[in-house]
Write an enzyme that holds these catalytic residues in place. Structure first.
Site, PDB file in Angstrom:
ATOM      1  N   ARG A  18       0.841  -1.205   0.000  1.00 44.65           N
ATOM      2  CA  ARG A  18       0.000   0.000   0.000  1.00 44.65           C
ATOM      3  C   ARG A  18       0.876   1.255   0.000  1.00 44.65           C
ATOM      4  NH1 ARG A  18      -1.821   0.856   4.375  1.00 44.65           N
ATOM      5  NH2 ARG A  18      -1.159  -0.961   5.549  1.00 44.65           N
ATOM      6  N   SER A  22      -1.268  -3.401  10.407  1.00 43.14           N
ATOM      7  CA  SER A  22      -0.899  -4.300   9.321  1.00 43.14           C
ATOM      8  C   SER A  22       0.358  -5.096   9.669  1.00 43.14           C
ATOM      9  CB  SER A  22      -0.642  -3.492   8.053  1.00 43.14           C
ATOM     10  OG  SER A  22      -1.805  -2.763   7.728  1.00 43.14           O
ATOM     11  N   CYS A  47       0.806  -7.278  11.944  1.00 43.46           N
ATOM     12  CA  CYS A  47       1.063  -7.377  13.384  1.00 43.46           C
ATOM     13  C   CYS A  47       0.321  -8.546  14.014  1.00 43.46           C
ATOM     14  CB  CYS A  47       0.719  -6.069  14.083  1.00 43.46           C
ATOM     15  SG  CYS A  47       1.885  -4.763  13.671  1.00 43.46           S
ATOM     16  N   ARG A  91       2.076 -12.225  -0.453  1.00 37.89           N
ATOM     17  CA  ARG A  91       0.745 -12.535   0.084  1.00 37.89           C
ATOM     18  C   ARG A  91       0.151 -13.784  -0.541  1.00 37.89           C
ATOM     19  NH1 ARG A  91      -1.608  -8.840   4.124  1.00 37.89           N
ATOM     20  NH2 ARG A  91       0.076  -7.350   4.356  1.00 37.89           N
ATOM     21  N   HIS A 101     -10.455  -2.279  11.667  1.00 38.83           N
ATOM     22  CA  HIS A 101      -9.365  -3.134  11.167  1.00 38.83           C
ATOM     23  C   HIS A 101      -9.124  -4.242  12.201  1.00 38.83           C
ATOM     24  CE1 HIS A 101      -4.910  -3.272   9.577  1.00 38.83           C
ATOM     25  NE2 HIS A 101      -5.681  -4.132   8.944  1.00 38.83           N
ATOM     26  N   ASP A 154      -9.239  -9.726   9.143  1.00 41.74           N
ATOM     27  CA  ASP A 154      -8.703  -8.392   8.844  1.00 41.74           C
ATOM     28  C   ASP A 154      -9.682  -7.253   9.147  1.00 41.74           C
ATOM     29  OD1 ASP A 154      -6.338  -7.016   7.795  1.00 41.74           O
ATOM     30  OD2 ASP A 154      -7.591  -6.432   6.109  1.00 41.74           O
ATOM     31  N   TYR A 167      -1.569  -3.620  -6.758  1.00 41.34           N
ATOM     32  CA  TYR A 167      -1.273  -4.425  -5.571  1.00 41.34           C
ATOM     33  C   TYR A 167      -2.265  -4.262  -4.435  1.00 41.34           C
ATOM     34  CZ  TYR A 167       1.764  -7.419  -2.890  1.00 41.34           C
ATOM     35  OH  TYR A 167       2.277  -8.493  -2.219  1.00 41.34           O
ATOM     36  N   LYS A 192      -9.544  -2.382   1.864  1.00 45.46           N
ATOM     37  CA  LYS A 192      -9.271  -1.211   2.692  1.00 45.46           C
ATOM     38  C   LYS A 192     -10.047   0.023   2.212  1.00 45.46           C
ATOM     39  CE  LYS A 192      -7.049  -3.702   5.351  1.00 45.46           C
ATOM     40  NZ  LYS A 192      -5.684  -4.040   5.543  1.00 45.46           N
TER      41      LYS A 192
HETATM   42  P1  GTP Z   1      -2.194  -7.655   7.514  1.00 48.47           P
HETATM   43  O1  GTP Z   1      -2.727  -8.700   6.582  1.00 48.47           O
HETATM   44  O2  GTP Z   1      -1.142  -6.811   6.895  1.00 48.47           O
HETATM   45  O3  GTP Z   1      -3.279  -6.815   8.107  1.00 48.47           O
HETATM   46  O4  GTP Z   1      -1.380  -8.440   8.674  1.00 48.47           O
HETATM   47  P2  GTP Z   1      -1.844  -9.256   9.975  1.00 48.47           P
HETATM   48  O5  GTP Z   1      -2.134  -8.323  11.084  1.00 48.47           O
HETATM   49  O6  GTP Z   1      -2.895 -10.231   9.597  1.00 48.47           O
HETATM   50  O7  GTP Z   1      -0.500 -10.045  10.383  1.00 48.47           O
HETATM   51  P3  GTP Z   1      -0.102 -11.589  10.255  1.00 48.47           P
HETATM   52  O8  GTP Z   1      -0.908 -12.478  11.153  1.00 48.47           O
HETATM   53  O9  GTP Z   1      -0.081 -11.959   8.823  1.00 48.47           O
HETATM   54  O10 GTP Z   1       1.377 -11.570  10.830  1.00 48.47           O
HETATM   55  C1  GTP Z   1       2.388 -10.756  10.267  1.00 48.47           C
HETATM   56  C2  GTP Z   1       3.749 -11.258  10.654  1.00 48.47           C
HETATM   57  O11 GTP Z   1       3.881 -11.300  12.085  1.00 48.47           O
HETATM   58  C3  GTP Z   1       4.012 -12.676  10.160  1.00 48.47           C
HETATM   59  O12 GTP Z   1       5.319 -12.770   9.675  1.00 48.47           O
HETATM   60  C4  GTP Z   1       3.832 -13.534  11.392  1.00 48.47           C
HETATM   61  O13 GTP Z   1       4.580 -14.703  11.347  1.00 48.47           O
HETATM   62  C5  GTP Z   1       4.242 -12.596  12.533  1.00 48.47           C
HETATM   63  N1  GTP Z   1       3.486 -12.895  13.786  1.00 48.47           N
HETATM   64  C6  GTP Z   1       2.155 -13.115  13.892  1.00 48.47           C
HETATM   65  N2  GTP Z   1       1.803 -13.407  15.165  1.00 48.47           N
HETATM   66  C7  GTP Z   1       2.944 -13.370  15.895  1.00 48.47           C
HETATM   67  C8  GTP Z   1       3.234 -13.572  17.289  1.00 48.47           C
HETATM   68  O14 GTP Z   1       2.368 -13.869  18.118  1.00 48.47           O
HETATM   69  N3  GTP Z   1       4.537 -13.418  17.658  1.00 48.47           N
HETATM   70  C9  GTP Z   1       5.525 -13.095  16.771  1.00 48.47           C
HETATM   71  N4  GTP Z   1       6.757 -12.974  17.213  1.00 48.47           N
HETATM   72  N5  GTP Z   1       5.276 -12.902  15.447  1.00 48.47           N
HETATM   73  C10 GTP Z   1       4.017 -13.031  15.015  1.00 48.47           C
HETATM   74  C1  SPV Z   2      -2.893  -4.450   5.397  1.00 52.10           C
HETATM   75  O1  SPV Z   2      -1.931  -3.809   4.969  1.00 52.10           O
HETATM   76  O2  SPV Z   2      -3.425  -4.178   6.505  1.00 52.10           O
HETATM   77  C2  SPV Z   2      -3.421  -5.589   4.625  1.00 52.10           C
HETATM   78  C3  SPV Z   2      -2.898  -5.815   3.280  1.00 52.10           C
HETATM   79  O3  SPV Z   2      -4.314  -6.278   5.092  1.00 52.10           O
HETATM   80  S1  SPV Z   2      -3.619  -4.760   2.112  1.00 52.10           S
HETATM   81  O4  SPV Z   2      -4.776  -5.465   1.523  1.00 52.10           O
HETATM   82  O5  SPV Z   2      -2.628  -4.501   1.065  1.00 52.10           O
HETATM   83  O6  SPV Z   2      -4.082  -3.548   2.719  1.00 52.10           O
HETATM   84 MN    MN Z   3      -4.847  -5.643   7.247  1.00 43.92          MN
END
Ligand code: GTP
Ligand code: SPV
Ligand code: MN
Length: 574
Positions: free
Chosen positions: A80, A259, A261, A375, A237, A286, A208, A217
């Site tokens: 983004r 994001s 996290c 992704r 979110h 999400d 993307y 979003k």
């Molecule tokens: P968006 O799709 O961007 O909104 O991301 P998200 O909030 O869904 O994050 P996601 O669960 O995909 O995790 C993002 C990164 O953080 C990945 O590389 C995970 O492996 C890592 N991660 C997720 N949960 C944990 C956790 O509890 N501890 C640690 N250390 N890393 C984590």
């Molecule tokens: C985020 O960035 O919080 C995502 C990926 O979930 S995107 O769809 O690119 O916004």
């Molecule tokens: Mn997201």
């Protein structure tokens, strides 16, 4: 047998309002063909075949990854672009200090010149879609026009797209208009514009994720947050997860993390062996649309139908459900490849990358093999933990709301807000380190209230007031918590094991009255646990001073009640 296509009304004749808009866009963009999306499997197969022939998609190893494909985006188009994302309201005050703003007339004029003739020689796709279950009164519809078949394939997975959505639009009338073109993919000619007062989105120059899949979003957060404020609900979110305790009772949590996290991972959490009898169910990973119910509780639907998830770090230990579900019928974007055409990413214990995400021979000196924001796109129905209530028209009742950021220090593992008002302050105080989900520097701590900094379609001052107003309506408001899975020790190592073990913290929230955090069988030393739960008064005084300065930027739009909450927090710490 399938209904014969000729027996159905042509899509172009279902809604006059949609057809008129498509016509005006056709005149402006000059495509050589128009394709109205039916949303059938046959259509997705045809589009896939066409992208394979053109070399835009690559089939992955059919033995290990049947129905899976790799797409490589332009290397300058991998996330983004917050600095090019605008909220275009008549009054700049309504967009607030939290958004980039442009006058709507000026923005339309600028975009019109970019869109003029931009689809010459290309196909214009019309994607009618519904955010939320088709039969839910809480769902909202939109139409995305795009010249990217890859965007169509993603939207077919991520939303309820096609004929049934257009039928609902024809019945209901209103819809969000999203116009998208990849343009020349030139970062200098790239804008993501939102017109909340007109329920319209104009996106140019990126193919993307959140820049281009306009249901996500752009619609479900930026435009929907505006709609939600006028209509009395919240667009957030947040993931939505159901937790069943050993007594068989299920409670639903909605959690806002910025994001990359940990939302997808928490939404699909698998209970560790040390917590027997617990089960988890994914409702969403999400976005949550939250509505006050007649019973005084807060109810949530997931407006999406699929996951656009971060690939790196996904493995059988961290997230077995995600790992398993992405072995079939999944679109991968910007991952690396092994010699036998299997996708590869950092965090996998097996396999070896031979081509990096750009298709070049892999050379560790050039950075990671898979892009950090690579992704997967996959249907929610492929998730083994998909909740049986995920498609309930009224949603699921929420017992607790959780805010969390990525902080190496300051924020402890978990704490509870005193009440809803204090919880709104806790949410507004969220700060987190930036990640690869957006273009820009990674690892910089910034304020990210409610994890909505990039996604709130209006002034945060008004948004916090709206949160306070919603809380005042809830006779049985959810409790509110703050968590941080990402605290580190002096050597930069994570203090908390995270992933499945996060259930201990969630279970503690649900069993709050029962006492302490269950640390039985947990491999975390007493010192680390103490560090995780520490609230350092000096660091917190600094944090609150920064918070006061930050809230001050919202001037007269800052709710007095929020300032009063901050003052009583300062007094408690003093
Ligand atoms: P968006 O799709 O961007 O909104 O991301 P998200 O909030 O869904 O994050 P996601 O669960 O995909 O995790 C993002 C990164 O953080 C990945 O590389 C995970 O492996 C890592 N991660 C997720 N949960 C944990 C956790 O509890 N501890 C640690 N250390 N890393 C984590
Ligand atoms: C985020 O960035 O919080 C995502 C990926 O979930 S995107 O769809 O690119 O916004
Ligand atoms: Mn997201």
């Amino acid at each position: 047998m399938a209904t014969a296509a000729h027996a159905l009304t042509p899509l172009a004749q279902l809604s006059r309002a949609v057809a008129d808009w498509v016509n005006s866009v056709r005149e402006l963009t000059q495509p050589h063909a128009i394709h109205w999306c039916e949303g059938t499997d046959a259509e997705a197969r045809e589009l896939t075949a066409q992208l394979l022939r053109g070399g835009e998609l690559k089939a992955l190893n059919p033995e290990y990854f049947p129905g899976c494909y790799l797409y490589r985006s332009a290397p300058s188009d991998v996330a983004r672009v917050e600095h090019l994302t605008y909220i275009c309201t008549r009054s700049q005050e309504d967009a607030g200090p939290n958004n980039h703003w442009m006058d709507p007339q000026q923005a339309h004029a600028k975009m019109r010149e970019l869109f003029r003739g931009c689809m010459r020689g290309r196909t214009l796709y019309v994607i009618p879609y519904c955010m939320g279950p088709l039969d839910s009164p809480l769902a909202r519809c939109g139409v995305e026009i795009t010249d990217s078949a890859y965007v169509v394939l993603n939207m077919l997975i991520m939303t309820r797209a096609g004929r049934p959505a257009l039928e609902r639009i024809a019945r209901d009338g209103g819809f969000v208009r999203g116009l998208h073109s990849v343009g020349e993919l030139d970062p200098e000619r790239r804008f993501i514009m939102h017109f909340p007062e007109e329920l319209a989105i104009e996106s140019f120059g990126s193919g993307y994720g959140g820049n281009a899949l306009l249901g996500k979003k752009c619609h479900a957060l930026r435009i929907a947050s505006w709609q939600a404020r006028t209509e009395g609900w919240l667009a957030e979110h947040m993931l939505i997860v159901g937790l069943q305790n050993p007594r068989g009772e299920t409670h639903y949590l909605a959690c806002a993390f910025p994001s990359a996290c940990g939302k997808t991972n928490l939404a699909m959490l698998i209970p560790p062996d040390s917590l027997p009898g617990w089960r988890t169910f994914t409702v969403g990973d999400d976005i949550a649309w939250l509505h006050p119910g007649d019973d005084g509780r807060l109810w949530a639907i997931n407006p999406e139908a699929g996951y656009f998830g971060v690939v790196p770090g996904t493995n059988p230990e961290t997230n077995r459900n995600a790992y398993e579900m992405i072995h079939r019928d999944t679109l991968f974007t910007n991952v690396a490849l092994t010699a036998d055409s299997q996708p590869w990413w950092e965090g996998l214990a097996t396999g070896k990358p031979v081509l990096d995400w750009q298709g070049r021979p892999y050379d560790p000196a050039r950075g990671p093999a898979a892009h950090p924001n690579s992704r997967f796109t996959v249907s929610a129905r492929r998730n083994p933990g998909y909740s049986p209530h995920a498609e309930d028209a009224r949603g699921v009742p929420i017992s607790a709301l959780v805010f969390g950021g990525r902080r190496r220090e300051v924020a402890p593992l978990v704490y509870e807000a005193r009440d809803w008002k204090h919880g709104v302050l806790v949410g507004a105080s969220l700060a987190s380190e930036t990640t690869a989900a957006a273009v820009g520097q990674v690892g910089v701590t910034r304020r990210d209230p409610m994890a909505m900094q990039p996604f709130c379609g209006y002034n945060f001052g008004d948004y916090w007031q709206h949160w306070l107003d919603i809380g005042a309506q809830l006779a049985r408001a959810p409790r509110i918590y703050h968590v941080n899975w990402f605290r580190r020790d002096a050597h930069g190592k994570f203090l908390w094991p995270g992933y499945g073990e996060n259930l201990r913290v969630l279970a503690w929230m649900l069993e709050r009255c029962a006492g302490d955090l269950d640390t039985h069988g947990l491999k975390v030393g007493a010192d680390a646990l103490a560090a995780l739960l520490t609230v350092d008064a000096a660091l917190w005084r600094k944090e609150l001073a920064e918070m006061r300065e930050y809230l001050g930027r919202y001037g007269s739009r800052l709710p007095a009640a929020l300032l009063a909450e901050l003052e009583s927090t300062e007094q408690r710490l003093a």
